[in-house]
Design a protein around this motif. Structure first.
Motif, PDB file in Angstrom:
ATOM      1  N   LEU B  43      39.467  24.249  16.526  1.00 41.30           N
ATOM      2  CA  LEU B  43      38.186  24.919  16.727  1.00 41.30           C
ATOM      3  C   LEU B  43      37.089  24.136  16.023  1.00 41.30           C
ATOM      4  O   LEU B  43      37.259  23.742  14.879  1.00 41.30           O
ATOM      5  CB  LEU B  43      38.237  26.332  16.139  1.00 41.30           C
ATOM      6  CG  LEU B  43      38.973  27.373  16.963  1.00 41.30           C
ATOM      7  CD1 LEU B  43      39.094  28.646  16.156  1.00 41.30           C
ATOM      8  CD2 LEU B  43      38.260  27.634  18.260  1.00 41.30           C
ATOM      9  N   ARG B  78      37.553  27.599  22.648  1.00 39.08           N
ATOM     10  CA  ARG B  78      37.163  28.887  22.075  1.00 39.08           C
ATOM     11  C   ARG B  78      37.625  30.030  22.958  1.00 39.08           C
ATOM     12  O   ARG B  78      38.139  31.039  22.489  1.00 39.08           O
ATOM     13  CB  ARG B  78      35.646  28.942  21.891  1.00 39.08           C
ATOM     14  CG  ARG B  78      35.130  27.950  20.863  1.00 39.08           C
ATOM     15  CD  ARG B  78      33.656  28.110  20.619  1.00 39.08           C
ATOM     16  NE  ARG B  78      33.392  29.211  19.720  1.00 39.08           N
ATOM     17  CZ  ARG B  78      33.197  29.083  18.407  1.00 39.08           C
ATOM     18  NH1 ARG B  78      33.244  27.896  17.851  1.00 39.08           N
ATOM     19  NH2 ARG B  78      32.965  30.138  17.669  1.00 39.08           N
ATOM     20  N   ALA B 174      34.116  35.069  16.273  1.00 43.92           N
ATOM     21  CA  ALA B 174      34.282  34.004  17.262  1.00 43.92           C
ATOM     22  C   ALA B 174      33.262  34.182  18.376  1.00 43.92           C
ATOM     23  O   ALA B 174      32.663  33.219  18.863  1.00 43.92           O
ATOM     24  CB  ALA B 174      35.690  34.058  17.832  1.00 43.92           C
ATOM     25  N   THR B 178      30.520  31.533  20.074  1.00 44.51           N
ATOM     26  CA  THR B 178      30.581  31.126  21.485  1.00 44.51           C
ATOM     27  C   THR B 178      29.293  31.452  22.213  1.00 44.51           C
ATOM     28  O   THR B 178      28.726  30.612  22.923  1.00 44.51           O
ATOM     29  CB  THR B 178      31.751  31.842  22.182  1.00 44.51           C
ATOM     30  OG1 THR B 178      32.910  31.683  21.391  1.00 44.51           O
ATOM     31  CG2 THR B 178      31.986  31.271  23.562  1.00 44.51           C
ATOM     32  N   ASN B 328      41.121  30.459  13.056  1.00 44.05           N
ATOM     33  CA  ASN B 328      40.343  31.500  13.711  1.00 44.05           C
ATOM     34  C   ASN B 328      39.539  32.314  12.722  1.00 44.05           C
ATOM     35  O   ASN B 328      38.373  32.603  12.902  1.00 44.05           O
ATOM     36  CB  ASN B 328      41.300  32.464  14.449  1.00 44.05           C
ATOM     37  CG  ASN B 328      41.486  32.044  15.872  1.00 44.05           C
ATOM     38  OD1 ASN B 328      40.569  31.579  16.516  1.00 44.05           O
ATOM     39  ND2 ASN B 328      42.694  32.184  16.365  1.00 44.05           N
TER      40      ASN B 328
END
Lengths: 455, 459
Positions: B43, B78, B174, B178, B328
């Motif tokens: 990531l 992602r 997350a 994004t 994460n």
């Protein structure tokens, strides 16, 4: 139970140790420390003398019996012969138990840590105290109680320089032991120290009250003997304490920076009638430290006329009292912020070490100390007696930065299950939140070997 | 999340959403193998610098393609990570129609990005199509939180509060990243020259006044004006619901500016002020203003200036492949994830002493009771009794409205009592670029909330 013994040192030191161990406990510590400090780098390291460990093992196996403020207060309120003697026996057994746990903590440090002169000194001090108290036979009458009390008094005074010594030792050994471990060690030791001094001083105060005839209360004093149970002030008036601490902090700062400096005012708001039971010297120390930090920050960062006032808020709830100290002293800078509560970490370690070296002198001259004139005779009497080690810290000059005020205040705050937190608005100021249990029904927070080994 | 806040009337997304081309986005079937492959990629840790490094709009064609390729490089992994996280939840939870719908949305979005994945975008036509796909992604996922909230509420018997909290903490952080990268690319795209000429219909889109914006980042965001905006919004709701309207008093340094994403901060401030206002009114203290202190860190102005010079001289280079892998859980914490950046970029990773601003909100609303205090950071899961939950689950008109309110952000709906997502979500936003929220309750008096925000790193 196999007895594990520490390795025997070289012959010459062995005979030296034998000599030391033969001395009466009161002379032992001095003898050891004078030997330990005169060594030079050519001689071998010189840790404290070994003793058979089975004695300590026995005491370490016992559990400490924690007590709450309320219990302490209740117990001491009506004193009779039997009560006093039973209190004496409680102390007689609790003290060695609690010291034993800490001695074992010392012994499980790496060997090289114990060769540090300060750590060794404190260890010896503790061991001698342990030896003396554990040998006291069961107390059955008032006379033996008197003898016991004089032993306690002597030990309390002897142990006055422990805190700065420990702090210096811990700073010096942190590379060997690890900073986090050192912080934990220091916290445990200080907590235990508070508890031992507390029960010892409390017992001494109760004995004294039992013996002395009742004084007629002076018209001028605001508090009477009835308001105190030993060292517990049943009705600490928050506003009163804050204002007194503000006054003494103000005087200290004036002494350090000169009479021309403009000191910020301390404004108290909120529930102004709040009272709660607490050990007066503890609460004064905590609030004193917070106010001193705030006043110093404002004077140093916002120097000049009309400095912004420090706002103290008292908030009373059913079970706690929360005191918030808000200042506009510029906040805590980023390089110190992560290490605010540590005894060993942070960029100012070396200066701390230097400054700490000057504090033992203060503790030794405690009796000539100038107490704040704002205290009444009554309160001064209670605070000064029986070696209040806090007063030497409270009245140290402000330019002697020890870097310990906050972590120590936190330990005191947490002692009766309270809490202390700080929020910094960088570039503006700080808010400190002190939370105290109001009912006095929370037990002391102790760490015993059992609770540690269980982890 | 499309925020309907006052400062964003010119949101670039509006322009794209109305385009007919949106309905015919190209897709490619997604296999489990694809998901596994993308999820195995590390990531990319997102920083504010990443958002600004392509330069100030209007971008040249080269910079625009650079931005598109950067976005393309991180979106698939992602999305794949999100799909995997969802698939790790208990079967019975993912089988719930609402949760399932969200799962489907993610798979669908991945399918729209896949045609471009693992290739470079070299032409403007491709870039336009790609941006359409990204816009559709943003649109599809705009009500994720509301739907997920409903789903978890319905499935509460099969999953513990802690599992929900852990999942949502990770998922929502997350999601912030994004959406941010997607919206940033769209904003840069829309405000860039090559397209303005091609699409005459886009005359409704005007760049915000002044040149302080770089896409969705405002480099000179004035904290005090944002606070006043939120004060008005929340004040109006209060007047509607309670008939009284508390006020805000600003002290400290109101002139402070910071480089940050206005949408995010507006959401956080609105939530915090909602809490303060409601508590103040219910304690009968509406005459006492809520005191907001703005405290800038010392070198704050330096940083803003640094950012200006940096973006002017940023050259598009290869997207760096040397990305520090991040888990994460940690992706929302910039300190941990600040790794080596593109060597061509002049903006270095955030240092420990990144300047920013701390905002303290102090009210006299009586404080937070100790039992509620422990549950403050849960996603509203445990503070309701069975009846209240039934009402929300059965989806009575009022219930659904309330859910929309939360996802709609500031200014939506007229209810103040949401599902309790405001604080944990607000904290996620604050922490995303290295800030945070701390709450101190003085039970019986009031509450102090400390919101700390960091800006872009200095050079």
């Amino acid at each position: 139970m196999a007895t594990t013994q520490l390795a025997r040192p070289a012959r010459s030191t062995r005979s030296l140790y034998k000599h030391i161990l033969r001395l009466p406990p009161s002379a032992r510590v001095l003898a050891y420390s004078s030997v330990a400090t005169t060594r030079n780098h050519d001689t071998t390291t010189f840790p404290p003398p070994w003793r058979p460990s089975h004695v300590l093992d026995e005491w370490v196996m016992r559990d400490a019996r924690p007590i709450s403020l309320r219990q302490l207060g209740f117990f001491g309120r009506t004193l009779t012969d039997e009560r006093l003697i039973s209190a004496a026996n409680y102390v007689r057994l609790e003290l060695p138990t609690r010291i034993a746990h800490r001695l074992r903590d010392f012994q499980t440090l790496p060997y090289s840590a114990l060769t540090n002169e300060h750590i060794g000194y404190v260890y010896e001090l503790y061991y001698s105290a342990f030896e003396r108290v554990r040998k006291v036979p069961e107390i059955r009458d008032l006379e033996s109680n008197e003898r016991f009390c004089s032993v306690l008094d002597h030990i309390l005074n002897e142990h006055l320089p422990v805190i700065p010594r420990l702090a210096m030792g811990v700073l010096e050994i942190k590379d060997v032991v690890g900073a986090d471990e050192c912080d934990r060690f220091m916290t445990m030791l200080l907590r235990s120290r508070i508890s031992r001094r507390l029960i010892a001083q409390q017992h001494l105060a109760l004995t004294e009250r039992f013996n002395a005839p009742r004084q007629p209360t002076k018209a001028s004093s605001s508090t009477t003997d009835d308001d105190y149970v030993g060292h517990i002030l049943l009705k600490c008036n928050a506003k009163d304490i804050i204002e007194r601490c503000a006054e003494s902090s103000k005087q200290l700062v004036e002494k350090a920076y000169g009479p021309d400096v403009s000191i910020p005012k301390v404004v108290v708001q909120g529930h102004l009638d709040t009272t709660f039971p607490y050990i007066l010297s503890h609460i004064e120390y905590i609030i004193g430290e917070l106010l001193r930090n705030s006043i110093q920050a404002v004077v140093e960062q916002r120097g000049g006329p009309n400095p912004p006032p420090i706002e103290v808020l008292i908030c009373e709830a059913a079970q706690h009292v929360i005191i918030r100290v808000s200042d506009q002293g510029g906040g805590v800078s980023q390089d110190i912020l992560p290490y605010l509560w540590s005894f060993t970490k942070g960029p100012r370690r070396d200066r701390r070490l230097q400054n700490l070296g000057q504090v033992p002198k203060l503790a030794a001259t405690m009796h000539e100390l100038q107490m704040s004139p704002a205290l009444s005779d009554q309160q001064q009497h209670h605070a000064e007696k029986h070696g209040s080690s806090l007063s030497s810290f409270v009245s140290r000059p402000p330019n002697l930065r020890l870097g310990m005020g906050l972590p120590m205040a936190k330990i005191y705050a947490e002692y009766w299950a309270g809490s202390l937190e700080l929020h910094s608005l960088e570039g503006y100021g700080c808010d400190a939140f002190l939370q105290i249990s109001r009912l006095g029904n929370k037990n002391e927070v102790l760490t015993t070997r059992a609770s540690m080994d269980a982890i | 999340m499309i925020s309907r806040g006052a400062g964003l009337r010119h949101h670039p997304l509006r322009a794209l959403v109305t385009r007919p081309a949106l309905r015919h986005v190209q897709t490619k079937a997604v296999t489990d193998g694809d998901i596994a492959r993308f999820a195995s990629q590390p990531l990319h840790p997102l920083t504010l610098a990443d958002l600004c490094k392509h330069g100030r709009p209007p971008l040249s064609e080269e910079s625009l393609l650079h931005s598109a390729n950067f976005t393309l490089s991180i979106l698939p992994s992602r999305l794949a990570h999100r799909i995997q996280s969802l698939r790790n939840l208990p079967y019975i939870v993912v089988a719930n129609p609402n949760v399932n719908k969200i799962h489907g949305n993610y798979v669908h979005s991945l399918s729209t990005i896949m045609p471009y994945a693992e290739k470079r975008i070299e032409t403007l036509e491709d870039e336009v199509k790609f941006t359409d796909a990204v816009a559709e992604l943003v649109q599809t996922h705009s009500n994720t939180i509301a739907v997920l909230a409903k789903g978890f509420l319905e499935a509460r018997k099969y999953i513990s509060a802690k599992q929900v909290t852990d999942f949502l903490d990770e998922h929502l952080r997350a999601r912030i990243g994004t959406r941010l990268i997607a919206e940033q690319h769209i904003a840069l795209h829309v405000s860039s020259q090559p397209h303005k000429e091609a699409n005459k219909n886009d005359s409704q889109y005007h760049a915000p006044d002044g040149s302080t914006y770089i896409g969705v980042v405002d480099t000179a965001l004035k904290a005090a004006s944002l606070i006043r905006t939120c004060e008005n919004t929340v004040g109006e709701i209060c007047e509607l619901k309670y008939g009284v309207r508390p006020t805000v008093k600003i002290i400290g340094q109101p002139e402070t500016t910071i480089a940050h994403v206005p949408m995010h901060i507006e959401y956080v401030l609105t939530e915090l002020l909602k809490n303060s206002f409601r508590a103040t009114i219910e304690a009968g203290m509406e005459r006492e203003p809520v005191e907001v202190t703005i405290a800038p860190s010392a070198s704050e102005t330096q940083a803003a200036a640094a950012l200006n010079t940096a973006t002017e001289s940023a050259k598009p280079g290869k997207v760096s492949k040397k990305l520090a892998a991040v888990s994460n859980r940690d992706q929302g914490f910039v300190d941990l994830s600040a790794g080596p950046n593109d060597t061509n970029s002049n903006i270095r990773p955030l240092a420990q002493s990144t300047p920013g601003v701390t905002i303290r909100i102090r009210d006299r609303g009586g404080g937070i009771s100790p039992d509620v205090y422990d549950k403050l950071w849960n996603y509203g899961f445990t503070t309701f009794n069975e009846d209240e939950i039934q009402e929300k689950v059965s989806g009575g008109g009022q219930g659904v409205m309330a859910l929309d309110v939360i996802s709609g952000g500031a200014g939506g709906g007229s209810s103040l009592a949401g599902l309790g997502y405001g604080l944990p979500l607000g904290r996620a936003y604050a922490e995303y670029f290295g800030g945070g929220i701390a709450v101190q309750s003085l039970w019986g008096w009031g509450t102090d909330v400390y919101l700390s925000l960091r800006g872009v790193g200095k050079i």
